[in-house]
Design a protein around this motif. Structure first.
Motif, PDB file in Angstrom:
ATOM      1  N   LEU A  29       0.901  -1.211  -0.031  1.00 44.92           N
ATOM      2  CA  LEU A  29      -0.141  -0.115  -0.007  1.00 44.92           C
ATOM      3  C   LEU A  29       1.056   1.128  -0.146  1.00 44.92           C
ATOM      4  CD1 LEU A  29      -3.277   0.723   1.591  1.00 44.92           C
ATOM      5  CD2 LEU A  29      -1.626   2.513   2.125  1.00 44.92           C
ATOM      6  N   ASP A  30       0.542   2.113  -1.161  1.00 46.22           N
ATOM      7  CA  ASP A  30       1.589   3.167  -1.362  1.00 46.22           C
ATOM      8  C   ASP A  30       1.079   4.554  -0.386  1.00 46.22           C
ATOM      9  OD1 ASP A  30       3.324   5.402  -2.293  1.00 46.22           O
ATOM     10  OD2 ASP A  30       3.715   4.063  -3.896  1.00 46.22           O
ATOM     11  N   LEU A  31       1.635   4.845   0.601  1.00 48.14           N
ATOM     12  CA  LEU A  31       1.076   6.024   1.223  1.00 48.14           C
ATOM     13  C   LEU A  31       0.856   7.474   0.437  1.00 48.14           C
ATOM     14  CD1 LEU A  31       2.588   5.888   4.687  1.00 48.14           C
ATOM     15  CD2 LEU A  31       0.185   5.462   4.121  1.00 48.14           C
ATOM     16  N   ALA A  32       1.615   7.449  -0.496  1.00 43.90           N
ATOM     17  CA  ALA A  32       1.848   8.726  -1.510  1.00 43.90           C
ATOM     18  C   ALA A  32       0.510   8.740  -2.236  1.00 43.90           C
ATOM     19  CB  ALA A  32       3.130   8.616  -2.373  1.00 43.90           C
ATOM     20  N   GLN A  33       0.238   7.345  -2.758  1.00 41.88           N
ATOM     21  CA  GLN A  33      -1.024   7.286  -3.618  1.00 41.88           C
ATOM     22  C   GLN A  33      -2.224   7.748  -2.663  1.00 41.88           C
ATOM     23  OE1 GLN A  33      -2.002   3.394  -4.824  1.00 41.88           O
ATOM     24  NE2 GLN A  33      -3.904   3.915  -6.241  1.00 41.88           N
ATOM     25  N   SER A  34      -2.306   7.065  -1.503  1.00 34.27           N
ATOM     26  CA  SER A  34      -3.251   7.396  -0.621  1.00 34.27           C
ATOM     27  C   SER A  34      -3.612   8.727  -0.267  1.00 34.27           C
ATOM     28  CB  SER A  34      -3.005   6.388   0.766  1.00 34.27           C
ATOM     29  OG  SER A  34      -3.944   6.842   1.605  1.00 34.27           O
ATOM     30  N   MET A  35      -2.424   9.449  -0.014  1.00 35.88           N
ATOM     31  CA  MET A  35      -2.442  10.959   0.312  1.00 35.88           C
ATOM     32  C   MET A  35      -2.920  11.640  -0.580  1.00 35.88           C
ATOM     33  SD  MET A  35       0.381  11.374   3.094  1.00 35.88           S
ATOM     34  CE  MET A  35      -0.058  13.052   3.374  1.00 35.88           C
ATOM     35  N   VAL A  36      -2.436  11.356  -1.882  1.00 36.98           N
ATOM     36  CA  VAL A  36      -2.826  12.107  -3.206  1.00 36.98           C
ATOM     37  C   VAL A  36      -4.277  12.105  -3.471  1.00 36.98           C
ATOM     38  CG1 VAL A  36      -2.607  12.357  -5.659  1.00 36.98           C
ATOM     39  CG2 VAL A  36      -0.626  12.176  -4.058  1.00 36.98           C
ATOM     40  N   LEU A  37      -4.823  11.034  -3.248  1.00 40.54           N
ATOM     41  CA  LEU A  37      -6.452  10.523  -3.388  1.00 40.54           C
ATOM     42  C   LEU A  37      -7.322  11.291  -2.421  1.00 40.54           C
ATOM     43  CD1 LEU A  37      -6.652   6.735  -4.650  1.00 40.54           C
ATOM     44  CD2 LEU A  37      -6.556   8.848  -6.048  1.00 40.54           C
ATOM     45  N   LYS A  38      -6.817  11.260  -1.161  1.00 41.43           N
ATOM     46  CA  LYS A  38      -7.460  11.970  -0.143  1.00 41.43           C
ATOM     47  C   LYS A  38      -7.333  13.619  -0.356  1.00 41.43           C
ATOM     48  CE  LYS A  38      -6.360   8.247   3.253  1.00 41.43           C
ATOM     49  NZ  LYS A  38      -5.577   7.895   4.423  1.00 41.43           N
ATOM     50  N   ARG A  39      -6.334  14.211  -0.721  1.00 40.45           N
ATOM     51  CA  ARG A  39      -6.261  15.465  -0.983  1.00 40.45           C
ATOM     52  C   ARG A  39      -7.125  15.825  -2.476  1.00 40.45           C
ATOM     53  NH1 ARG A  39      -1.785  19.477  -1.874  1.00 40.45           N
ATOM     54  NH2 ARG A  39      -3.398  20.569  -1.418  1.00 40.45           N
ATOM     55  N   LEU A  40      -7.246  15.071  -3.554  1.00 40.62           N
ATOM     56  CA  LEU A  40      -8.194  15.142  -4.411  1.00 40.62           C
ATOM     57  C   LEU A  40      -9.493  14.996  -4.289  1.00 40.62           C
ATOM     58  CD1 LEU A  40      -6.184  13.031  -7.366  1.00 40.62           C
ATOM     59  CD2 LEU A  40      -6.478  15.660  -7.188  1.00 40.62           C
ATOM     60  N   PHE A  41      -9.884  13.996  -3.350  1.00 38.79           N
ATOM     61  CA  PHE A  41     -11.225  14.054  -2.805  1.00 38.79           C
ATOM     62  C   PHE A  41     -11.703  15.180  -2.051  1.00 38.79           C
ATOM     63  CE2 PHE A  41     -14.719  12.281  -0.001  1.00 38.79           C
ATOM     64  CZ  PHE A  41     -15.068  11.642  -0.694  1.00 38.79           C
ATOM     65  N   ALA A  65      -6.962  20.463  -8.512  1.00 34.47           N
ATOM     66  CA  ALA A  65      -6.849  19.180  -8.654  1.00 34.47           C
ATOM     67  C   ALA A  65      -5.776  19.057 -10.030  1.00 34.47           C
ATOM     68  CB  ALA A  65      -8.326  18.521  -9.540  1.00 34.47           C
ATOM     69  N   ALA A  66      -5.836  20.151 -10.795  1.00 32.94           N
ATOM     70  CA  ALA A  66      -4.480  20.089 -11.647  1.00 32.94           C
ATOM     71  C   ALA A  66      -3.426  20.412 -11.220  1.00 32.94           C
ATOM     72  CB  ALA A  66      -4.894  21.148 -12.976  1.00 32.94           C
ATOM     73  N   GLU A  67      -3.058  21.055 -10.204  1.00 38.27           N
ATOM     74  CA  GLU A  67      -1.888  21.470  -9.542  1.00 38.27           C
ATOM     75  C   GLU A  67      -1.567  20.129  -8.661  1.00 38.27           C
ATOM     76  OE1 GLU A  67      -2.875  24.769  -7.245  1.00 38.27           O
ATOM     77  OE2 GLU A  67      -2.533  26.313  -9.049  1.00 38.27           O
ATOM     78  N   ILE A  68      -2.341  19.554  -7.927  1.00 38.96           N
ATOM     79  CA  ILE A  68      -2.183  18.354  -7.351  1.00 38.96           C
ATOM     80  C   ILE A  68      -1.440  17.196  -8.108  1.00 38.96           C
ATOM     81  CG2 ILE A  68      -2.973  16.538  -5.944  1.00 38.96           C
ATOM     82  CD1 ILE A  68      -4.755  18.481  -4.578  1.00 38.96           C
ATOM     83  N   ILE A  69      -2.060  17.132  -9.369  1.00 37.05           N
ATOM     84  CA  ILE A  69      -1.959  16.062 -10.220  1.00 37.05           C
ATOM     85  C   ILE A  69      -0.805  16.270 -11.085  1.00 37.05           C
ATOM     86  CG2 ILE A  69      -2.752  14.483 -12.168  1.00 37.05           C
ATOM     87  CD1 ILE A  69      -5.468  14.714 -11.034  1.00 37.05           C
ATOM     88  N   ALA A  70      -0.365  17.359 -11.267  1.00 43.42           N
ATOM     89  CA  ALA A  70       0.776  17.738 -12.104  1.00 43.42           C
ATOM     90  C   ALA A  70       1.864  17.277 -11.065  1.00 43.42           C
ATOM     91  CB  ALA A  70       0.746  19.303 -12.731  1.00 43.42           C
TER      92      ALA A  70
END
Length: 410
Positions: free
Chosen positions: A46-58, A73-78
């Motif tokens: 389980l990648d914590l980086a993925q988890s945190m990115v998805l929570k911020r996007l959500f 969302a664009a700035e986070i994903i970029a």
């Protein structure tokens, strides 16, 4: 935190946890959980980086309150995509990490249409289970990876989901590849709202036909992903039943509650899909440039169409026997396609498509300005101490060690 996630994994596995399946927590620039499997054991990373990115996007979507809901969302994903390729191309990473989103009309639909989508999204947001973001996001990641483990083992439950996934594949194929639809021109032009140059419609029809052939060629891999998506929805619905399941014999009340978990799940899935697709797109830009558009990124909405069918099928299996007449399922599918489909269109128009266009434009601008390729550097990573735009400062307590995260964001 490790113990919390282990308990969450147990809640998101159908039946008894297989003794050969374990969980480990990692944090990587790759930002993607995965299942590593051998003949006698398997582990979910389980990648914590993925988890945190998805929570911020959500959180960025459910807190929408501007006329540019895609900006954050664009700035986070970029930044996420930049981190993924930081070692391979430090200069592209710099460009993506410092990306500023300008206001440009072509990032969105026409204003009258945007107003409709914005109103639809605002109406949907109160039904999203925002108080359960953490367990929903991590539960989705864990359940999806657990399904990859379980789908290869004989199990009646997984066999039922496989049958559902095959039907969902057919449904999505007809929705995405509508070249054979009698109303092809009306669908392609949005009822005449869009005008094409001579020959463009014929090329679009051929492109859809070619895409259909490609989907059918890789059907096995796509169906497995659909199975995993459906499995994750079932397990999240079970583990959060006390939140959405109404204590009522009224089917309409039950369906309204189920729609809350389905909409929450769909939002997470759509954002995860966008996150992965943009990382993949940026990686391809390093290798081959942004043109032509790769099929696997351009078609990222296929599974999002398939999940509409899975949402309906799962609801169908939970209805009383008296209501499960064969001729009644199309009506339930239409209801789901209407309810969640409205959410899909709103999120696509207000977040997914404009955020993707912002990143595509950044890639085109970068490629126009530079012809040299970066060499891999052994110096201190350029991203260390500069990832606030990606992770923010209000990170969840149960994530990275606080000191570790401070070293990443500065």
């Amino acid at each position: 935190m490790h113990q919390v996630l282990r308990q969450l994994l147990l809640r998101n596995i159908h039946g008894t946890k297989p003794p050969t399946l374990s969980l480990e927590i990692v944090a990587s620039k790759r930002q993607s959980a995965c299942l590593v499997e051998r003949s006698n054991e398997a582990v979910i990373l389980l990648d914590l980086a993925q988890s945190m990115v998805l929570k911020r996007l959500f959180d960025s979507v459910v807190a929408v309150g501007t006329d540019q809901p895609y900006k954050e969302a664009a700035e986070i994903i970029a930044a996420a995509a930049g981190l993924a390729i930081a070692d391979e191309s430090p200069t592209l990473f710099e460009a993506l990490l410092s990306l500023k989103v300008p206001y440009k009309g072509h990032y969105s639909h026409e204003e009258p249409e945007l107003i409709v989508h914005y109103g639809a999204l605002k109406a949907i947001l109160p039904t999203i289970l925002v108080d359960w973001t953490s367990s929903l996001v991590d539960g989705y990641i864990l359940a999806h990876e657990a399904a990859h483990y379980m789908v290869r083992r004989p199990d009646p439950f997984m066999s039922g989901l496989m049958s559902c996934a095959n039907n969902a594949f057919t449904f999505a194929l007809d929705q995405v590849c509508y070249d054979r639809d009698p109303d092809f021109e009306a669908i392609a032009t949005y009822g005449g709202k869009i005008r094409f140059k001579p020959g463009a419609l014929d090329r679009m029809r051929q492109d859809l036909a070619d895409r259909r052939i490609r989907f059918e060629a890789i059907k096995g891999a796509i169906v497995e992903e659909i199975v995993c998506d459906a499995y994750a929805l079932v397990q999240l619905a079970n583990s959060h039943a006390s939140v959405w399941h109404a204590d009522s014999d009224d089917v309409n009340v039950w369906l309204k509650g189920y729609l809350c978990i389905a909409r929450s799940y769909y939002l997470i899935m759509a954002l995860a899909d966008l996150h992965h697709a943009m990382i993949k797109r940026v990686r391809l830009s390093i290798v081959s440039g942004i043109e032509p558009e790769p099929a696997d990124v351009a078609d990222m909405h296929f599974r999002k169409m398939a999940i509409l069918y899975s949402i309906a099928d799962i609801a169908w299996t939970c209805l009383p026997d008296s209501l499960r007449q064969p001729d009644a399922f199309p009506g339930l599918l239409h209801w789901v396609a209407e309810q969640v489909g409205m959410q899909k269109r709103a999120i696509d128009a207000l977040v997914v498509m404009p955020a993707a266009r912002v990143i595509y434009d950044a890639l085109r601008e970068f490629e126009a300005m530079t012809t040299n390729r970066d060499s891999i550097s052994d110096q201190v990573p350029r991203w260390r101490g500069r990832l606030e735009v990606l992770f923010g400062r209000g990170w969840p307590a149960a994530s990275f060690n606080a000191d570790t995260l401070r070293s990443l964001v500065g």
